[in-house]
Scaffold this active site. Structure first.
Site, PDB file in Angstrom:
ATOM      1  N   GLU A  98     -18.974   7.019  -2.560  1.00  0.00           N
ATOM      2  CA  GLU A  98     -17.936   6.118  -2.054  1.00  0.00           C
ATOM      3  C   GLU A  98     -17.848   4.884  -2.942  1.00  0.00           C
ATOM      4  O   GLU A  98     -18.864   4.277  -3.278  1.00  0.00           O
ATOM      5  CB  GLU A  98     -18.269   5.699  -0.620  1.00  0.00           C
ATOM      6  CG  GLU A  98     -17.286   4.689  -0.019  1.00  0.00           C
ATOM      7  CD  GLU A  98     -17.666   4.326   1.403  1.00  0.00           C
ATOM      8  OE1 GLU A  98     -17.574   5.216   2.271  1.00  0.00           O
ATOM      9  OE2 GLU A  98     -18.082   3.174   1.638  1.00  0.00           O
ATOM     10  N   TRP A 109     -10.316   1.578   1.751  1.00  0.00           N
ATOM     11  CA  TRP A 109      -9.004   0.965   2.007  1.00  0.00           C
ATOM     12  C   TRP A 109      -9.251  -0.353   2.712  1.00  0.00           C
ATOM     13  O   TRP A 109      -9.860  -0.393   3.767  1.00  0.00           O
ATOM     14  CB  TRP A 109      -8.203   1.920   2.890  1.00  0.00           C
ATOM     15  CG  TRP A 109      -6.781   1.572   3.174  1.00  0.00           C
ATOM     16  CD1 TRP A 109      -6.315   0.831   4.226  1.00  0.00           C
ATOM     17  CD2 TRP A 109      -5.637   1.983   2.425  1.00  0.00           C
ATOM     18  NE1 TRP A 109      -4.947   0.754   4.178  1.00  0.00           N
ATOM     19  CE2 TRP A 109      -4.494   1.457   3.071  1.00  0.00           C
ATOM     20  CE3 TRP A 109      -5.448   2.749   1.277  1.00  0.00           C
ATOM     21  CZ2 TRP A 109      -3.203   1.672   2.611  1.00  0.00           C
ATOM     22  CZ3 TRP A 109      -4.158   2.953   0.821  1.00  0.00           C
ATOM     23  CH2 TRP A 109      -3.055   2.419   1.474  1.00  0.00           C
ATOM     24  N   GLY A 163      -9.554   0.802  11.363  1.00  0.00           N
ATOM     25  CA  GLY A 163      -9.447  -0.472  10.654  1.00  0.00           C
ATOM     26  C   GLY A 163      -9.618  -1.631  11.611  1.00  0.00           C
ATOM     27  O   GLY A 163     -10.280  -1.528  12.642  1.00  0.00           O
ATOM     28  N   ASP A 164      -9.006  -2.769  11.269  1.00  0.00           N
ATOM     29  CA  ASP A 164      -9.150  -3.974  12.086  1.00  0.00           C
ATOM     30  C   ASP A 164      -8.763  -3.726  13.529  1.00  0.00           C
ATOM     31  O   ASP A 164      -7.758  -3.078  13.823  1.00  0.00           O
ATOM     32  CB  ASP A 164      -8.272  -5.104  11.536  1.00  0.00           C
ATOM     33  CG  ASP A 164      -9.017  -5.940  10.514  1.00  0.00           C
ATOM     34  OD1 ASP A 164     -10.230  -5.753  10.375  1.00  0.00           O
ATOM     35  OD2 ASP A 164      -8.371  -6.768   9.855  1.00  0.00           O
TER      36      ASP A 164
END
Length: 612
Positions: free
Chosen positions: A21, A53, A112-113
């Site tokens: 990664e 990302w 994500g967030d």
């Protein structure tokens, strides 16, 4: 090729696979040098590489570009991470089309967030609130049918989860039922905990491959930061091993390699996992050493097979197998020794660099490392935020005036608050050495967010400022950074010009992109360095235009993130937005590291003191 198909095609007696990664570096030179690093690591023959990302798509362009290059130039199957919350409407489909155009067939679907607060938070794109929404969306679109979709799992529990383990397992099952074909886990260090969790996952009826996330420990500080950020449970035995060696970076790195090897051995033998996923932090030596220690390097496999299969091979019984095998790690060391004798040869990082390209950032040093390093920056694994809503309200409350913000920064300096948005850890003992000066600046509404004292040849084992191997000496130039009004920047600029005497450098920038400095173009300030037995001088902290601007953008982003926790048009949001739009970030460095008070005399004394 799809990752699920590659895993399914492996024979039962195939050795475990591994994936790497990487995150997109924040600077152009870091990006270019990462490509070379990926090329070297690709010789180890990973099953795939994955590209992270940024939160809210903050690294969208660089992520897609990097993923496309790894897919095309290195012919390695690439997994593009993709977060869905707080993304602009339509940007998910755009990103998927871009990935497809570049030949990428694998997506890691992430949330994500998290939402900032249900009472006022409105999804940027109402279709996407959770990772399962992204999985379903990809599966519902014929044009995206070629994608192999993976999802994340959290053996230690999701750090923001509001449900119990059974609830998390049910949600994981729903993501798989929606079409996920493989699972990457968040990093962990508790193998027993993983094995117990793995049994529960299988009992839930989840049959897709589970690939554990392994992050070799690089430094003690980064280990503490990332395990806190990810909510990782750290076994007592690991902490008891680390604490005595925490000031010796090389010993910590060696321990991290040994621990990863032991973990992976148990995971592949007891847990029967098909492979592992290495979170590299864009570093290469530790990962190389782990793979070689496991005997998984391509060169080792080939040499061992030739030794076993070649009739008449004469090998002295006492000859170690390691001497018969050329591994990427040993090849790098050989090349380094040869190049050291040829000063005219230019490395990928540029002629005259202090360290070989494969090892020059062996010890990552946060935002003020070398901006050319692939590891430059402060990555947040899997697009997560470092700030939680609970932290905002419980620690920083509801500031509505500049004085309220001054109070928050002062309370942090006085250890009455454990964090600020800019300092996720309590005030360090090193900062306590200059506490009275930081407090004076902050009381003047110059909100300090970074600093270090001057150090002139402290032993590398020093409990407060030491780092690196034993028997060395470390040095530091004093610097301080803070947020100020534009008129203060003009005063600083004038004082440096009139009274700096060539000893003081400064960098200043604002949200709009205005930038000021008295340094020459390409000038670089090494503000932390060490001298160690048998080694070149190591410059661990460097401040120059590129690194300052990268940090400046991140710093103003933190103001925006802090403000996003409050309702639009609220007094708190208006205050934080105004600070972000009007204030400047300033870094001031004094080059006289032999005088511990030189910077403070410059700021507080002279013909025109900046702070009375």
């Amino acid at each position: 090729m799809k990752i699920s198909e590659k895993i399914a095609a492996r024979s039962p007696d195939s050795p475990p696979f591994f994936t790497f990664e990487f995150f997109p570096p924040k600077t152009d030179q870091g990006f270019e040098n990462l490509l070379s690093r990926i090329g070297r690591l690709n010789t180890l023959n990973p099953l795939a590489v994955s590209i992270t990302w940024g939160a809210g798509g903050s690294t969208r362009g660089r992520s897609i570009e990097l993923a496309g290059l790894t897919q095309a130039e290195y012919n390695v199957d690439t997994i593009l991470h993709l977060t869905c919350t707080n993304m602009e409407e339509g940007s998910i489909d755009s990103a998927l089309h871009d990935a497809k155009t570049r030949g990428i067939q694998n997506i890691l679907a992430l949330r994500g967030d998290s939402p900032r607060g249900d009472e006022y938070w409105i999804p940027t794109d109402p279709r996407f609130n959770h990772a399962i929404d992204l999985v379903k969306h990809i599966r519902s679109k014929p044009e995206f049918s070629d994608f192999c979709v993976g999802v994340a799992a959290y053996p230690d529990g999701h750090p923001e989860s509001e449900t119990d383990e059974e609830g998390e397992l049910e949600y994981l099952k729903q993501k798989v039922d929606a079409g996920a074909e493989f699972i990457f886990t968040q990093l962990f260090y508790d193998v027993d905990g993983f094995l117990n969790w793995q049994k529960k996952v299988k009992a839930k009826g989840i049959q897709v491959p589970i690939i554990p996330g392994i992050m070799p420990i690089q430094t003690y500080a980064s280990f503490l930061r990332l395990t806190k950020l990810c909510g990782t449970k750290v076994p007592h035995s690991v902490m008891s091993d680390l604490v005595p060696i925490r000031h010796d970076d090389q010993k910590v790195k060696d321990y991290g390699v040994e621990l990863a090897i032991k973990m992976i051995h148990r995971l592949t033998t007891e847990g029967k996992v098909p492979g592992v996923h290495f979170c590299t932090l864009n570093l290469e030596k530790s990962v190389q050493r782990v793979i070689e220690g496991l005997g998984w390097a391509s060169g080792q496999k080939l040499a061992n097979r030739l030794i076993a299969e070649t009739p008449g091979t004469i090998i002295h019984p006492s000859t170690p197998v390691s001497e018969l095998v050329i591994t990427p790690h040993s090849a790098t060391d050989t090349a380094k020794n040869q190049l050291a004798a040829t000063a005219s040869i230019e490395s990928e990082a540029g002629k005259g660099e202090l360290n070989n390209a494969a090892t020059w950032d062996d010890f990552p040093n946060g935002r003020f490392g070398d901006f050319k390093s692939p590891a430059y920056g402060d990555p947040n694994p899997w697009g997560s935020s470092q700030i939680s809503r609970n932290q905002v309200l419980s620690q920083w409350g509801n500031p509505t005036t500049s004085d309220d913000l001054t109070s928050i920064f002062l309370r942090y300096l006085n250890s009455k608050l454990p964090t600020t948005p800019f300092s996720p850890q309590p005030l360090s003992p090193e900062s306590l050495m200059i506490f009275q000066h930081l407090e004076k600046l902050t009381r003047h509404s110059w909100w300090t967010v970074g600093s270090q004292p001057a150090v002139n040849g402290a032993e590398s084992t020093n409990e407060v400022v030491g780092w690196g191997p034993k028997g060395g000496y470390v040095y530091q130039k004093c610097f301080v950074e803070f947020f100020v009004e534009e008129s203060d920047v003009e005063s600083i600029e004038k004082k440096v010009r009139d009274e700096g005497g060539g000893w003081v450098d400064y960098f200043a920038g604002n949200l709009k992109g205005d930038f000021k400095t008295n340094t020459s173009e390409g000038g670089r300030d090494a503000v932390t360095w060490g001298v160690f037995p048998g080694q070149e001088i190591a410059q661990s902290t460097i401040i120059e235009k590129e690194s300052f601007l990268a940090w400046k953008d991140e710093a103003f982003g933190i103001w925006a993130e802090w403000g996003s926790f409050y309702p639009p048009e609220s007094p708190q949001r208006r205050l934080l937005d105004a600070v972000r739009e009007k204030r400047w970030l300033v870094t001031i460095i004094h080059h006289d590291f032999q005088d511990s008070s030189a910077l403070w005399k410059f700021l507080f004394e002279g013909d025109h003191p900046l702070v009375a």
